[in-house]
Design an enzyme around this catalytic site. Structure first.
Site, short mmCIF file in Angstrom:
data_model
loop_
_atom_site.label_atom_id
_atom_site.label_comp_id
_atom_site.label_asym_id
_atom_site.label_seq_id
_atom_site.Cartn_x
_atom_site.Cartn_y
_atom_site.Cartn_z
N ASP A 75 0.86 -1.18 0.00
CA ASP A 75 0.00 0.00 0.00
C ASP A 75 0.90 1.24 0.00
OD1 ASP A 75 -2.43 1.46 0.23
OD2 ASP A 75 -2.11 1.64 2.38
N ASP A 129 -0.29 5.05 1.05
CA ASP A 129 -0.55 5.95 2.18
C ASP A 129 -0.60 5.15 3.48
OD1 ASP A 129 -0.99 8.67 0.99
OD2 ASP A 129 -2.47 7.55 -0.16
#
Length: 262
Positions: free
Chosen positions: A12, A14
């Site tokens: 991922d 953020d």
């Protein structure tokens, strides 16, 4: 649980590599270790506003050098899904460049006249007129797709309504719920694996959220590494009915694993 060596890393963005524009300590070193290892990797994000080129520039501004080809967004996953389901179709799009570019690139035509789909993505400036148009087109028979179910997103000023919140508004008005493409739908992971021609048994998903990153990785058959630099706090991990393969303080703890060829 497989003990096979990790050949592919999905991560991922953020909460794992950056907080808004600020790099998370160790993220630069982690990405550099991935590149030096020669293993395949891809950065995944539910954000559908930006193109991979935009996101590469954003990450580069934070000192993290990720190739454009190694960025996979919910907009790209949505475009891939639509290309597989209904090639050369038509769509009414509520979203920004990340989504419209992805749909153009697969040969879709953007129209508000009897489209095959209404496709809802994230935008910083939701238009009441566009939402109303989407509602009327769905009522008239357009299929409802949304890039991701995230109800809110972060900004420098605080929380912003995101795709899931606007989808809820449209669903309330139409009685129709969208098919969500992005996390926690494992389709997001599967489409990234397909892009890399990679296998779930030798892939790890790194995320900061148990309810999106970890569950979708788990359902896609991947090993899952939770880092506690984002949404899910260490004290919350045990409250979920499923567990990540491993929990780490941050991606800084993964640099050595990559270098050792874990």
């Amino acid at each position: 649980m497989t003990n096979r060596a990790v050949e592919t890393w999905l991560t991922d963005m953020d909460g794992v590599l950056v907080h808004e524009e600020d790099p998370i300590p160790g993220a630069t070193e982690f990405v550099e270790a991935l590149k030096a290892s020669g293993r395949q990797f891809m950065v995944l994000t539910n954000n559908s506003i930006f193109t991979p080129r935009d996101l590469r520039a954003r990450l580069l501004g934070s000192g993290i050098d990720v190739p454009e080809s190694a960025i996979w967004t919910s907009a790209l996953a949505t475009a891939q899904f639509l290309a597989d389901q209904r090639p050369q179709g038509t769509a009414y799009v509520v979203g920004e460049a990340g989504l419209t570019t992805a749909l153009h690139d697969i040969g879709y035509v953007m129209t508000d006249r009897d489209p095959d789909y209404v496709v809802l993505g994230e935008t910083r400036t939701y238009s009441f007129e566009a939402i109303t148009r989407a509602i009327r087109l769905i009522d008239a028979g357009a299929r409802f797709i949304a890039t991701n179910p995230d109800p809110s997103g972060p900004s420098q000023q605080g929380k912003l309504p995101a795709t899931g919140s606007v989808a809820a508004l449209i669903s309330t008005a139409t009685g129709r719920t969208p098919y969500y493409i992005g996390k926690p739908n494992p389709l997001m992971m599967r489409s990234a694996l397909n892009r890399l021609n990679a296998h779930s048994e030798t892939t790890v998903m790194i995320g900061d959220r148990m309810d999106t990153d970890i569950i979708s990785g788990l359902e896609a058959g991947l090993r899952t590494f939770l880092v506690t630099t984002g949404s899910t706090l260490p004290s919350q991990v045990e409250t979920f009915p499923y567990r990540p393969t491993r929990v780490f303080d941050s991606v800084a703890d993964l640099v050595q694993l990559v270098q050792d060829g874990a």
